[in-house]
Design a protein around this motif. Structure first.
Motif, PDB file in Angstrom:
ATOM      1  N   SER A   1       0.880  -1.175   0.134  1.00 36.23           N
ATOM      2  CA  SER A   1       0.033   0.034   0.034  1.00 36.23           C
ATOM      3  C   SER A   1       0.843   1.017   0.173  1.00 36.23           C
ATOM      4  CB  SER A   1      -0.869  -0.215   1.241  1.00 36.23           C
ATOM      5  OG  SER A   1       0.000  -0.036   2.517  1.00 36.23           O
ATOM      6  N   GLN A   2       0.222   2.296  -0.326  1.00 31.05           N
ATOM      7  CA  GLN A   2       1.000   3.553  -0.603  1.00 31.05           C
ATOM      8  C   GLN A   2       1.611   3.901   1.041  1.00 31.05           C
ATOM      9  OE1 GLN A   2       2.596   7.100  -1.711  1.00 31.05           O
ATOM     10  NE2 GLN A   2       1.583   5.734  -3.042  1.00 31.05           N
ATOM     11  N   PRO A   3       0.842   3.892   2.056  1.00 33.76           N
ATOM     12  CA  PRO A   3       1.597   4.197   3.380  1.00 33.76           C
ATOM     13  C   PRO A   3       2.613   3.443   3.630  1.00 33.76           C
ATOM     14  CG  PRO A   3      -0.901   4.192   3.602  1.00 33.76           C
ATOM     15  CD  PRO A   3      -0.528   3.466   2.278  1.00 33.76           C
ATOM     16  N   GLU A   4       2.503   2.037   3.456  1.00 32.45           N
ATOM     17  CA  GLU A   4       3.641   0.920   3.578  1.00 32.45           C
ATOM     18  C   GLU A   4       4.940   1.463   2.588  1.00 32.45           C
ATOM     19  OE1 GLU A   4       2.920  -1.899   5.717  1.00 32.45           O
ATOM     20  OE2 GLU A   4       5.128  -2.664   5.493  1.00 32.45           O
ATOM     21  N   THR A   5       4.480   1.784   1.468  1.00 31.50           N
ATOM     22  CA  THR A   5       5.735   2.090   0.605  1.00 31.50           C
ATOM     23  C   THR A   5       6.598   3.214   1.135  1.00 31.50           C
ATOM     24  OG1 THR A   5       4.476   1.286  -1.150  1.00 31.50           O
ATOM     25  CG2 THR A   5       6.395   2.643  -1.784  1.00 31.50           C
ATOM     26  N   HIS A   6       5.622   4.312   1.473  1.00 30.99           N
ATOM     27  CA  HIS A   6       6.238   5.552   2.212  1.00 30.99           C
ATOM     28  C   HIS A   6       7.040   5.268   3.300  1.00 30.99           C
ATOM     29  CE1 HIS A   6       3.207   8.548   0.781  1.00 30.99           C
ATOM     30  NE2 HIS A   6       3.969   7.973  -0.211  1.00 30.99           N
TER      31      HIS A   6
ATOM     32  N   ARG B   1       8.773   2.278   4.260  1.00 29.96           N
ATOM     33  CA  ARG B   1       9.730   1.386   4.169  1.00 29.96           C
ATOM     34  C   ARG B   1      10.658   2.475   3.349  1.00 29.96           C
ATOM     35  NH1 ARG B   1       9.390  -3.563   6.293  1.00 29.96           N
ATOM     36  NH2 ARG B   1       7.144  -3.907   6.437  1.00 29.96           N
ATOM     37  N   ASN B   2      10.361   3.201   2.515  1.00 26.15           N
ATOM     38  CA  ASN B   2      11.436   4.308   2.002  1.00 26.15           C
ATOM     39  C   ASN B   2      11.995   5.055   2.908  1.00 26.15           C
ATOM     40  OD1 ASN B   2      10.925   2.942  -0.617  1.00 26.15           O
ATOM     41  ND2 ASN B   2       9.695   4.653  -1.511  1.00 26.15           N
ATOM     42  N   ALA B   3      11.232   5.801   3.687  1.00 25.68           N
ATOM     43  CA  ALA B   3      11.511   6.600   4.782  1.00 25.68           C
ATOM     44  C   ALA B   3      12.471   5.984   5.537  1.00 25.68           C
ATOM     45  CB  ALA B   3      10.549   7.218   5.580  1.00 25.68           C
ATOM     46  N   GLN B   4      11.934   4.485   6.098  1.00 26.07           N
ATOM     47  CA  GLN B   4      13.062   3.680   7.050  1.00 26.07           C
ATOM     48  C   GLN B   4      14.471   3.597   6.120  1.00 26.07           C
ATOM     49  OE1 GLN B   4      11.641   0.273   8.969  1.00 26.07           O
ATOM     50  NE2 GLN B   4      13.442  -0.755   7.877  1.00 26.07           N
ATOM     51  N   GLU B   5      14.448   3.457   4.843  1.00 23.31           N
ATOM     52  CA  GLU B   5      15.668   3.081   4.182  1.00 23.31           C
ATOM     53  C   GLU B   5      16.493   4.515   4.197  1.00 23.31           C
ATOM     54  OE1 GLU B   5      15.728   1.766  -0.469  1.00 23.31           O
ATOM     55  OE2 GLU B   5      14.972   0.058   1.115  1.00 23.31           O
ATOM     56  N   GLU B   6      15.812   5.541   3.922  1.00 20.95           N
ATOM     57  CA  GLU B   6      16.255   6.908   3.734  1.00 20.95           C
ATOM     58  C   GLU B   6      17.026   7.220   5.266  1.00 20.95           C
ATOM     59  OE1 GLU B   6      13.156   9.167   2.341  1.00 20.95           O
ATOM     60  OE2 GLU B   6      13.515   8.361   0.315  1.00 20.95           O
ATOM     61  N   LEU B   7      16.395   6.928   6.314  1.00 17.14           N
ATOM     62  CA  LEU B   7      16.963   7.219   7.575  1.00 17.14           C
ATOM     63  C   LEU B   7      18.299   6.420   7.794  1.00 17.14           C
ATOM     64  CD1 LEU B   7      16.637   8.484  10.472  1.00 17.14           C
ATOM     65  CD2 LEU B   7      15.345   6.506  11.236  1.00 17.14           C
ATOM     66  N   ARG B   8      18.242   5.323   7.380  1.00 20.99           N
ATOM     67  CA  ARG B   8      19.395   4.292   7.565  1.00 20.99           C
ATOM     68  C   ARG B   8      20.449   4.889   6.829  1.00 20.99           C
ATOM     69  NH1 ARG B   8      18.538  -0.850   4.632  1.00 20.99           N
ATOM     70  NH2 ARG B   8      19.786   0.443   2.912  1.00 20.99           N
ATOM     71  N   GLU B   9      20.374   5.657   5.533  1.00 20.48           N
ATOM     72  CA  GLU B   9      21.276   6.074   4.607  1.00 20.48           C
ATOM     73  C   GLU B   9      21.904   7.356   5.343  1.00 20.48           C
ATOM     74  OE1 GLU B   9      22.963   4.316   2.614  1.00 20.48           O
ATOM     75  OE2 GLU B   9      21.423   2.722   1.451  1.00 20.48           O
ATOM     76  N   GLU B  10      20.924   8.158   5.757  1.00 23.13           N
ATOM     77  CA  GLU B  10      21.400   9.491   6.427  1.00 23.13           C
ATOM     78  C   GLU B  10      22.416   8.997   7.700  1.00 23.13           C
ATOM     79  OE1 GLU B  10      21.077  12.431   5.357  1.00 23.13           O
ATOM     80  OE2 GLU B  10      19.601  11.373   4.017  1.00 23.13           O
ATOM     81  N   HIS B  11      21.998   7.673   8.445  1.00 19.92           N
ATOM     82  CA  HIS B  11      22.960   7.545   9.416  1.00 19.92           C
ATOM     83  C   HIS B  11      24.208   7.035   9.071  1.00 19.92           C
ATOM     84  CE1 HIS B  11      20.820   8.661  12.973  1.00 19.92           C
ATOM     85  NE2 HIS B  11      19.571   8.224  12.550  1.00 19.92           N
ATOM     86  N   VAL B  12      24.212   6.533   7.963  1.00 21.03           N
ATOM     87  CA  VAL B  12      25.553   6.021   7.120  1.00 21.03           C
ATOM     88  C   VAL B  12      26.274   7.223   6.863  1.00 21.03           C
ATOM     89  CG1 VAL B  12      26.542   4.955   5.435  1.00 21.03           C
ATOM     90  CG2 VAL B  12      24.651   3.704   6.248  1.00 21.03           C
TER      91      VAL B  12
ATOM     92  N   ALA C   1      11.149  11.710  12.845  1.00 20.89           N
ATOM     93  CA  ALA C   1       9.644  12.174  12.898  1.00 20.89           C
ATOM     94  C   ALA C   1       8.653  11.786  12.007  1.00 20.89           C
ATOM     95  CB  ALA C   1       9.699  13.748  13.072  1.00 20.89           C
ATOM     96  N   GLU C   2       9.010  11.749  10.576  1.00 22.47           N
ATOM     97  CA  GLU C   2       8.029  11.381   9.779  1.00 22.47           C
ATOM     98  C   GLU C   2       7.729   9.922   9.687  1.00 22.47           C
ATOM     99  OE1 GLU C   2       6.901  13.226   7.695  1.00 22.47           O
ATOM    100  OE2 GLU C   2       5.741  11.957   6.239  1.00 22.47           O
ATOM    101  N   LEU C   3       8.781   8.857  10.391  1.00 17.30           N
ATOM    102  CA  LEU C   3       8.368   7.700  10.403  1.00 17.30           C
ATOM    103  C   LEU C   3       7.162   7.448  11.359  1.00 17.30           C
ATOM    104  CD1 LEU C   3      11.693   5.591  10.546  1.00 17.30           C
ATOM    105  CD2 LEU C   3       9.786   5.180   9.129  1.00 17.30           C
TER     106      LEU C   3
ATOM    107  N   LYS D   1       1.443   6.170  11.926  1.00 14.25           N
ATOM    108  CA  LYS D   1      -0.166   6.637  12.419  1.00 14.25           C
ATOM    109  C   LYS D   1      -1.109   6.681  11.116  1.00 14.25           C
ATOM    110  CE  LYS D   1       1.193   9.042  16.592  1.00 14.25           C
ATOM    111  NZ  LYS D   1       1.620  10.337  17.198  1.00 14.25           N
ATOM    112  N   GLU D   2      -0.363   7.226  10.059  1.00 11.56           N
ATOM    113  CA  GLU D   2      -1.249   7.209   8.656  1.00 11.56           C
ATOM    114  C   GLU D   2      -1.519   5.645   8.465  1.00 11.56           C
ATOM    115  OE1 GLU D   2       1.043   9.764   6.022  1.00 11.56           O
ATOM    116  OE2 GLU D   2       0.848  11.397   7.344  1.00 11.56           O
ATOM    117  N   LEU D   3      -0.529   4.913   8.432  1.00 13.41           N
ATOM    118  CA  LEU D   3      -0.812   3.371   7.894  1.00 13.41           C
ATOM    119  C   LEU D   3      -1.796   2.905   9.145  1.00 13.41           C
ATOM    120  CD1 LEU D   3       1.766   0.557   7.017  1.00 13.41           C
ATOM    121  CD2 LEU D   3       0.394   0.259   9.087  1.00 13.41           C
ATOM    122  N   VAL D   4      -1.879   3.170  10.223  1.00  7.89           N
ATOM    123  CA  VAL D   4      -2.918   2.649  11.167  1.00  7.89           C
ATOM    124  C   VAL D   4      -4.152   3.176  10.785  1.00  7.89           C
ATOM    125  CG1 VAL D   4      -3.695   2.532  13.592  1.00  7.89           C
ATOM    126  CG2 VAL D   4      -1.190   1.999  13.199  1.00  7.89           C
ATOM    127  N   ARG D   5      -4.237   4.420  10.490  1.00  5.03           N
ATOM    128  CA  ARG D   5      -5.568   4.927  10.151  1.00  5.03           C
ATOM    129  C   ARG D   5      -6.064   4.362   8.736  1.00  5.03           C
ATOM    130  NH1 ARG D   5      -3.582   9.677  12.366  1.00  5.03           N
ATOM    131  NH2 ARG D   5      -2.785  10.548  10.357  1.00  5.03           N
TER     132      ARG D   5
END
Ligand SMILES: [Fe+2]
Length: 274
Positions: free
Chosen positions: A111-116, A118-129, A169-171, A176-180
């Motif tokens: 779904s769109q919320p799930e895609t967002h 997962r992508n945000a999680q990947e981006e967060l990991r890359e920022e920490h790298v 914060a976006e995660l 929350k959006e996914l839950v809704r």
């Protein structure tokens, strides 16, 4: 800068090696961000990704310029001893292309919320790298007295930290959006329901406390004395033993506390009888 023989010093070769790694990472994330922006429908998130794409391109340009100043040539033509080919810009883009395909496949099956999310999680990991990468460049540059590289790495790290904070914060917002979007209302916890539950359990606690205090006040004189001593309101003479055992009883659970008080009371009575 090259030494008198025209070859790079060990210091500059190491700085160039690590800056090249940073350059490859920026190239990889430039492509990643482009793919994520195309997949994202949420306006505020998309806007922040676009802003960070601009920053990423700027980082890449400034890192390349620093590499050049240190005598390292222009990436991606860079081919330094000790720099694994896997960290070159071409390799960075290839990695990103594979990740991009995975991202598109994910978008097709989730779904769109799930895609967002997962992508945000990947981006967060890359920022920490990136934060870790620039942190070690700062430390290295300071250790070898290269102020300019240290300042550049610090400035870029600040942008990465800001982006990581936003993504963190976006995660939360995306979950929350996914839950809704995906969890039926009757299976969600609501603030009101949680408050009601808290109030109810607090009421139960105070009622049970009331029962305990009633039974205490209805007890015999010596038991009442031992209770008041256990509350620390005074201890003297024969009561020293019963006070300490009451204290031990207090550190256990509520149920055993009252039985401990009772047994302490009996001990007090036994002590006063003897
Ligand atoms: Fe970044």
């Amino acid at each position: 800068m090259p030494d008198s023989n025209g070859s790079l010093t060990a210091r500059d070769a190491k700085l160039i090696q690590w800056l090249s790694e940073a350059h490859a990472k920026e190239s990889e994330l430039e492509a990643d961000l482009g793919a994520h922006i195309a997949l994202t429908q949420k306006a505020s998130y998309k806007k922040r990704l676009q802003q960070h794409l601009k920053e990423t391109r700027d980082h890449k340009r400034r890192v390349a310029s620093r590499i050049k100043k240190l005598g390292g040539g222009t990436p991606p033509a860079l081919a330094l001893p000790g720099v694994p080919s896997a960290v070159g810009e071409v390799a960075g883009k290839a990695v990103s292309a594979v990740k991009g395909q995975v991202g598109v496949a994910r978008a097709a099956v989730t779904s769109q919320p799930e895609t967002h999310l997962r992508n945000a999680q990947e981006e967060l990991r890359e920022e920490h790298v990136e934060i870790a990468l620039y942190s070690r460049i700062v430390t290295l540059a300071e250790a070898v007295g290269d102020k300019e590289t240290a300042q550049l790495a610090k400035a870029i790290r600040r942008d990465e930290e800001r982006m990581a904070k936003f993504l963190d914060a976006e995660l939360t917002r995306l979950v929350k959006e996914l839950v809704r979007a995906e969890i039926p209302r009757d299976q969600r916890s609501t603030g009101t329901r949680a408050r009601r539950r808290t109030t109810r359990s607090a009421g139960t606690r105070s009622r049970s406390t009331g029962t305990r205090s009633t039974s205490r006040s209805a007890s015999s004189g010596s038991r009442a004395r031992s209770t008041s001593r256990s509350n620390g309101s005074g201890a003297s003479g024969t009561s020293a033993r019963s006070t300490s055992s009451s204290r031990n009883g207090r550190s256990t659970t509520t149920g055993s506390r009252s039985s401990s008080s009772r047994s302490t009371g009996s001990r007090s009575r036994a002590a006063s009888r003897s």
